[in-house]
Design a protein around this motif. Structure first.
Motif, PDB file in Angstrom:
ATOM      1  N   ARG A 206      -2.620   4.673   7.237  1.00 59.81           N
ATOM      2  CA  ARG A 206      -1.891   3.698   8.062  1.00 59.81           C
ATOM      3  C   ARG A 206      -2.709   2.410   8.205  1.00 59.81           C
ATOM      4  O   ARG A 206      -2.172   1.304   8.143  1.00 59.81           O
ATOM      5  CB  ARG A 206      -1.590   4.293   9.437  1.00 59.81           C
ATOM      6  CG  ARG A 206      -0.386   5.237   9.459  1.00 59.81           C
ATOM      7  CD  ARG A 206       0.092   5.452  10.875  1.00 59.81           C
ATOM      8  NE  ARG A 206       1.231   6.326  10.960  1.00 59.81           N
ATOM      9  CZ  ARG A 206       2.486   5.976  10.717  1.00 59.81           C
ATOM     10  NH1 ARG A 206       2.755   4.729  10.332  1.00 59.81           N
ATOM     11  NH2 ARG A 206       3.462   6.843  10.835  1.00 59.81           N
ATOM     12  N   SER A 207      -4.006   2.573   8.413  1.00 60.77           N
ATOM     13  CA  SER A 207      -4.869   1.400   8.523  1.00 60.77           C
ATOM     14  C   SER A 207      -4.896   0.614   7.214  1.00 60.77           C
ATOM     15  O   SER A 207      -4.830  -0.624   7.213  1.00 60.77           O
ATOM     16  CB  SER A 207      -6.283   1.836   8.911  1.00 60.77           C
ATOM     17  OG  SER A 207      -7.175   0.752   8.914  1.00 60.77           O
ATOM     18  N   LEU A 208      -4.971   1.331   6.098  1.00 60.75           N
ATOM     19  CA  LEU A 208      -5.048   0.666   4.799  1.00 60.75           C
ATOM     20  C   LEU A 208      -3.764  -0.085   4.459  1.00 60.75           C
ATOM     21  O   LEU A 208      -3.809  -1.193   3.914  1.00 60.75           O
ATOM     22  CB  LEU A 208      -5.365   1.688   3.705  1.00 60.75           C
ATOM     23  CG  LEU A 208      -6.804   2.222   3.693  1.00 60.75           C
ATOM     24  CD1 LEU A 208      -6.937   3.391   2.719  1.00 60.75           C
ATOM     25  CD2 LEU A 208      -7.783   1.110   3.315  1.00 60.75           C
ATOM     26  N   VAL A 209      -2.603   0.503   4.755  1.00 61.52           N
ATOM     27  CA  VAL A 209      -1.355  -0.205   4.440  1.00 61.52           C
ATOM     28  C   VAL A 209      -1.149  -1.399   5.365  1.00 61.52           C
ATOM     29  O   VAL A 209      -0.535  -2.398   4.976  1.00 61.52           O
ATOM     30  CB  VAL A 209      -0.126   0.734   4.482  1.00 61.52           C
ATOM     31  CG1 VAL A 209      -0.257   1.857   3.475  1.00 61.52           C
ATOM     32  CG2 VAL A 209       0.117   1.278   5.872  1.00 61.52           C
ATOM     33  N   THR A 210      -1.700  -1.329   6.573  1.00 68.11           N
ATOM     34  CA  THR A 210      -1.632  -2.489   7.470  1.00 68.11           C
ATOM     35  C   THR A 210      -2.447  -3.643   6.901  1.00 68.11           C
ATOM     36  O   THR A 210      -2.028  -4.806   6.942  1.00 68.11           O
ATOM     37  CB  THR A 210      -2.146  -2.118   8.866  1.00 68.11           C
ATOM     38  OG1 THR A 210      -1.313  -1.088   9.420  1.00 68.11           O
ATOM     39  CG2 THR A 210      -2.115  -3.325   9.800  1.00 68.11           C
TER      40      THR A 210
END
Length: 272
Positions: A206-210
């Protein structure tokens, strides 16, 4: 731009340099007994980066001139470059990085060669661990592959050559290293997914796609771990958000692989 230097008796003698390691995966550092002896003058550091980019190989003078001065070399460019080479050798001598500075940084027409073992440079270890991880993935040894890729990624301490004023040659090299890092991260996550680490990866992905809102590979990985964690609606919401961004900002649809994964989620099939 580079040529191989045959191994043989012209390698630097002694063992003084064996304890020295060099880092490019982050700031350029010259480490001996935990102390950084990298030169601080920008052009000298830039020259050292050029030599470390091709350890054990001749780096041509024309390539160095292109990197240091682009299309505006000084009138006395050869003399200036020789002064920079002298400064690197002086750094080697003053800090006792090698028994013979002129053997370690040798003049070898049509350029110069930094005679060190490639294994002394962190890029070599990074690439070796990535090769091992790929072999382990191919052998379906997913936990081992994840461990190898984690080790490779753990060598990074920031953007490649973070403290170097990069010209065209080093800038291209830094971009290549960044792509290698991105590929290693993708394969590490793939290995962990196949090893069954679904719920553990949700927060990281989730952090990476943000941080990478248009990266379809990362979105696909997030959709898979959400689906395998029993969160099918969240996985489909991830797809819808990505599709909206792609169509709005780029005017394209998600790739075929993501569309197939979305179809499987809609059909309540196995998202693997």
């Amino acid at each position: 731009m580079v040529s191989e230097v045959p191994a043989g008796s012209d390698s630097p003698g002694g063992t003084a340099e064996s304890a020295v390691t060099f880092t490019l995966l982050g700031p350029l550092e010259v480490l001996k007994d935990g102390v950084d002896y990298a030169p601080t003058a920008p052009k000298i550091l830039q020259l050292m980066a050029m030599l470390l980019m091709r350890p054990g190989k001749v780096v041509q003078i024309d390539s160095i001139i292109q990197e240091l001065w682009a299309n505006k070399p000084p009138r006395s460019v050869r003399t200036t470059m020789q002064t920079y080479v002298y400064q690197v050798r002086r750094c080697i001598e003053q800090n006792k990085l090698a028994a013979d500075p002129e053997a370690m940084l040798a003049t070898k027409p049509p350029g110069y060669v930094f005679r060190i073992d490639p294994a002394q440079v962190d890029v070599f270890e990074f690439q070796q661990l990535c090769r091992r991880g790929r072999d382990e993935l191919e052998a379906r040894r997913f936990a081992d592959a994840a461990r190898s890729f984690r080790g490779a990624l753990g060598l990074w301490s920031g953007p490649a050559l973070a403290n170097v004023n990069c010209g065209s040659v080093l800038a291209a090299y830094a971009v290549d290293l960044a792509e290698q890092r991105r590929a290693a991260q993708h394969l590490r996550i793939e290995a962990e997914i196949e090893a069954g680490m679904h719920r553990e990866l949700v927060g990281e992905l989730r952090s990476l796609v943000t941080a990478n809102p248009l990266d379809e590979g990362l979105h696909g990985q997030l959709m898979r771990v959400l689906g395998r964690s029993g969160r099918r609606s969240d996985a489909m919401a991830t797809y819808r958000q990505l599709r909206t961004r792609l169509t709005t900002e780029l005017g394209v649809e998600p790739c075929d692989e993501l569309q197939l994964l979305h179809h499987e989620l809609l059909s309540a099939g196995d998202p693997s």
